[in-house]
Design an enzyme around this catalytic site. Structure first.
Site, PDB file in Angstrom:
ATOM      1  N   LYS A 159     -10.516  32.797 -30.693  1.00 39.23           N
ATOM      2  CA  LYS A 159     -10.128  31.648 -31.525  1.00 39.23           C
ATOM      3  C   LYS A 159      -8.667  31.852 -31.943  1.00 39.23           C
ATOM      4  CE  LYS A 159     -13.264  29.941 -34.434  1.00 39.23           C
ATOM      5  NZ  LYS A 159     -13.722  28.670 -33.847  1.00 39.23           N
TER       6      LYS A 159
HETATM    7  C1  LIG Z   1     -13.531  25.495 -29.314  1.00 36.81           C
HETATM    8  C2  LIG Z   1     -14.809  25.908 -29.943  1.00 36.81           C
HETATM    9  N1  LIG Z   1     -15.900  26.030 -29.169  1.00 36.81           N
HETATM   10  C3  LIG Z   1     -17.102  26.398 -29.681  1.00 36.81           C
HETATM   11  C4  LIG Z   1     -17.252  26.662 -31.029  1.00 36.81           C
HETATM   12  C5  LIG Z   1     -18.595  27.076 -31.566  1.00 36.81           C
HETATM   13  O1  LIG Z   1     -18.587  28.449 -31.905  1.00 36.81           O
HETATM   14  P1  LIG Z   1     -19.525  29.005 -33.056  1.00 36.81           P
HETATM   15  O2  LIG Z   1     -20.898  28.568 -32.754  1.00 36.81           O
HETATM   16  O3  LIG Z   1     -19.370  30.480 -32.981  1.00 36.81           O
HETATM   17  O4  LIG Z   1     -19.020  28.445 -34.332  1.00 36.81           O
HETATM   18  C6  LIG Z   1     -16.142  26.530 -31.868  1.00 36.81           C
HETATM   19  C7  LIG Z   1     -16.263  26.787 -33.302  1.00 36.81           C
HETATM   20  O5  LIG Z   1     -16.032  27.851 -33.750  1.00 36.81           O
HETATM   21  C8  LIG Z   1     -14.893  26.167 -31.312  1.00 36.81           C
HETATM   22  O6  LIG Z   1     -13.813  26.035 -32.084  1.00 36.81           O
END
Ligand SMILES: Cc1ncc(COP(=O)(O)O)c(C=O)c1O
Length: 327
Positions: A159
């Site tokens: 991220k």
């Molecule tokens: C681009 C992206 N994909 C997927 C997710 C889902 O990830 P998570 O379930 O760990 O929050 C997120 C959110 O964090 C995201 O920003």
């Protein structure tokens, strides 16, 4: 939606300070070049238990540390200690509602020039949080005209702040065109994920989601869904590439993420998905996820870190009970 109070205590530069005092200089490397790595963690208030449960905080902090390592800015604290700091932050703020936690680690030197110098700081912010994307009746999605960043350009499983320009552009486009959420295709034309969430389809009784090699973020909610489907519904998830037209042909489509939770998608590009409502599989997974994240299913208590109970337990232990008949 979030309520920001300047009085909220946050963890910043190794101390608990007010949000209004947690500031960075204008030339900070991360602000200029996007060189930060962030996380998003949920905390759910349970009125029944009078406690707040952090959902898989150790998994989030382990992912964060791995992701930070990609930029060579890893905080030295172990995941368990970061979880303790987060619980302490919530207790100091006396939060008794659902919360969203935003850890961020960033290259901190205030200087012009992209060359990294190894210096970084990190912060953890927790804020009361309501419903991020109202989805009880389903959401309307569209395919973004922007393609998902490729792992060969910016690591997509991390991220990384700068990478989120991609999500901002797609979200702005989706909203301007009257949709709730955008779906990215990768450069090769396969479905990757939503702007801030992962994507699943249900087709002919099978649960299918793009594999990590399709430039997705390896979501922790995605992992929760895979586990819940396997153990509670006896459904294995197939991880494979999905075509755009397979979305239109799916019986059900849903998005998963810390903020969106499990959001049913009822139309894509104005084409109705399945029967146009919340599908049976999606509905069941939403129910299971809600129960598990609120401490209602014993088999998933290991996902949860209670914030207030450990302190109450140690207070009770420290206070000798003089008259045992009062117990
Ligand atoms: C681009 C992206 N994909 C997927 C997710 C889902 O990830 P998570 O379930 O760990 O929050 C997120 C959110 O964090 C995201 O920003």
């Amino acid at each position: 939606m979030p309520e920001y109070s300047p009085e909220t205590l946050v963890y910043f530069e190794n101390d608990f300070v007010h949000l209004r005092d947690a500031k960075v200089p204008i030339l900070t490397h991360a602000l200029n070049y996007g060189t930060g790595v962030f996380e998003g963690i949920s905390g759910y208030w349970s009125a029944d238990d009078q406690d707040l449960f952090l959902l898989r905080p150790d998994d989030h902090y382990r992912r964060w540390k791995n992701n930070c390592r990609m930029l060579q800015i890893e905080p030295a604290l172990p995941a368990a200690r970061l979880t303790e700091i987060t619980a302490e932050l919530i207790r100091l703020n006396h939060f008794q509602s659902d919360v969203y936690i935003r850890p961020i680690c960033y290259m901190s030197t205030p200087r012009i020039g992209v060359r990294p110098d190894g210096k970084f700081q990190f912060a953890i912010v927790a804020i009361p949080f309501g419903v991020y994307l109202p989805s009880d009746a389903g959401i309307r999605a569209c395919i973004a005209s922007w393609r998902r960043i490729e792992d060969t350009a910016i690591p997509t499983r991390a991220k990384i702040c700068g990478g989120y320009v991609n999500s901002v552009l797609a979200t702005a486009e989706a909203h301007a065109n009257g949709f709730d959420e955008a779906i990215f295709l990768s450069e090769d034309g396969h479905v990757a994920e939503g702007a801030t969430c992962n994507l699943f389809i249900v087709r002919n009784g099978k649960l299918i989601t793009p594999a990590p090699s399709d430039n997705i973020l390896e979501g922790i909610t995605r992992q929760c869904v895979i586990e819940l489907a396997r153990h509670e519904m006896h459904m294995e998830t197939v991880e494979r590439s999905i075509d755009r037209s397979e979305l239109y042909a799916a019986d059900e489509v849903f998005m998963t993420g810390t903020a969106v939770e499990i959001a049913p998608v009822t139309s894509i590009d104005r084409r109705q998905i399945g029967l146009g409502g919340v599908g049976v599989v999606t509905g069941k997974l939403r129910e299971l996820y809600r129960e598990a994240s609120h401490g209602k299913i014993a088999d998933y208590h290991h996902w949860l870190q209670p914030v207030y109970q450990p302190v109450m337990a140690s207070l009770l232990k420290a206070t000798p009970i003089e008259d045992p008949t009062l117990v």
